[in-house]
Design a protein around this motif. Structure first.
Motif, mmCIF file in Angstrom:
data_model
loop_
_atom_site.group_PDB
_atom_site.id
_atom_site.type_symbol
_atom_site.label_atom_id
_atom_site.label_comp_id
_atom_site.label_asym_id
_atom_site.label_seq_id
_atom_site.Cartn_x
_atom_site.Cartn_y
_atom_site.Cartn_z
ATOM 1 N N MET A 43 40.218 30.759 79.553
ATOM 2 C CA MET A 43 38.952 29.909 79.466
ATOM 3 C C MET A 43 39.024 28.958 78.095
ATOM 4 O O MET A 43 39.188 29.563 76.892
ATOM 5 N N PRO A 44 38.818 27.793 78.144
ATOM 6 C CA PRO A 44 38.872 26.932 77.063
ATOM 7 C C PRO A 44 37.419 26.905 76.491
ATOM 8 O O PRO A 44 36.119 26.680 77.271
ATOM 9 N N LEU A 45 37.308 27.224 75.250
ATOM 10 C CA LEU A 45 35.895 27.412 74.261
ATOM 11 C C LEU A 45 35.927 26.646 73.451
ATOM 12 O O LEU A 45 37.002 26.568 72.465
ATOM 13 N N ASP A 100 33.133 14.874 78.637
ATOM 14 C CA ASP A 100 34.413 14.557 77.942
ATOM 15 C C ASP A 100 35.381 15.460 77.432
ATOM 16 O O ASP A 100 35.472 15.725 76.374
ATOM 17 N N PRO A 101 35.895 16.309 78.384
ATOM 18 C CA PRO A 101 36.657 17.524 78.090
ATOM 19 C C PRO A 101 38.041 17.154 77.282
ATOM 20 O O PRO A 101 38.302 18.071 76.428
ATOM 21 N N ILE A 104 37.920 17.159 72.800
ATOM 22 C CA ILE A 104 38.013 18.474 72.252
ATOM 23 C C ILE A 104 39.456 19.129 72.391
ATOM 24 O O ILE A 104 39.614 19.653 73.336
ATOM 25 N N LYS A 105 40.215 19.050 71.402
ATOM 26 C CA LYS A 105 41.429 19.574 71.762
ATOM 27 C C LYS A 105 41.705 21.132 71.262
ATOM 28 O O LYS A 105 41.431 21.129 69.987
ATOM 29 N N PRO A 106 42.090 22.242 72.046
ATOM 30 C CA PRO A 106 42.043 23.391 71.438
ATOM 31 C C PRO A 106 43.132 23.680 70.209
ATOM 32 O O PRO A 106 44.091 22.839 70.197
ATOM 33 N N ASP A 147 29.683 12.745 84.875
ATOM 34 C CA ASP A 147 29.957 12.849 83.542
ATOM 35 C C ASP A 147 29.126 12.281 82.585
ATOM 36 O O ASP A 147 29.552 11.379 81.576
ATOM 37 N N HIS A 148 27.846 12.222 82.652
ATOM 38 C CA HIS A 148 26.830 11.734 81.882
ATOM 39 C C HIS A 148 25.350 12.222 82.176
ATOM 40 O O HIS A 148 25.277 12.560 83.518
#
Length: 159
Positions: A43-45, A100-101, A104-106, A147-148
């Motif tokens: 899960m990306p958070l 815009d996934p 944000i870079k984990p 995506d908006h």
């Protein structure tokens, strides 16, 4: 990404949210609870500090996955949206639900002991050359929210 608001929402458009401020501690979590909640290998958070997340459409439903944690999702389409430690400094939003996934870079991985052993091999998998026609067909009847933010999004009107 703190110069403008960060927006996101669920797949069907019933829920939209806005984060006024930056997202912190972007990471992917490999724990079994996150795997089940995401229906995925991780899960990306990223954390939105208390008071910076505002739901702009709909109402998030919650499941208490443990005593200190609740997970927010869309009751209509099932999209996971929130991971929140009760009494913490703010909820985490799922990075895949952002408009815009890729923005944000984990920066780290949580619960690496639960990481699927062959996960690092996925990037080397060959592409499915036959999938283009399938995805073109799906695009013709796409009911996913764009995506908006939209003024109105009534799924029934698109069906």
């Amino acid at each position: 990404m703190s110069a403008r608001a960060i927006t996101g929402g669920c797949q069907c458009g019933a829920i939209r949210y806005r984060v006024e401020g930056e997202l912190r501690n972007a990471h992917i979590c490999h724990c079994r609870m996150c795997q089940k909640a995401a229906g995925n290998y991780f899960m990306p958070l990223a954390k939105a500090l208390n008071g910076t997340l505002r739901v702009t459409r709909g109402e998030i439903a919650y499941f208490h996955s443990s005593d200190p944690v609740r997970r927010g999702f869309c009751r209509d389409c099932g999209t996971p949206l929130i991971f929140e430690t009760l009494g913490g400094t703010g909820p985490n939003v799922t990075l895949g639900s952002l408009d815009d996934p890729a923005a944000i870079k984990p920066g780290f991985q949580g619960a690496p002991e639960s990481k699927i052993a062959w996960l690092d091999e996925l990037a080397a998998l060959p592409p499915d050359e036959d999938s283009t026609a399938w995805f073109d067909r799906i695009a013709l009847s796409n009911r996913q929210h764009p995506d908006h933010d939209t003024e109105i999004w009534l799924q029934e009107e698109r069906s």
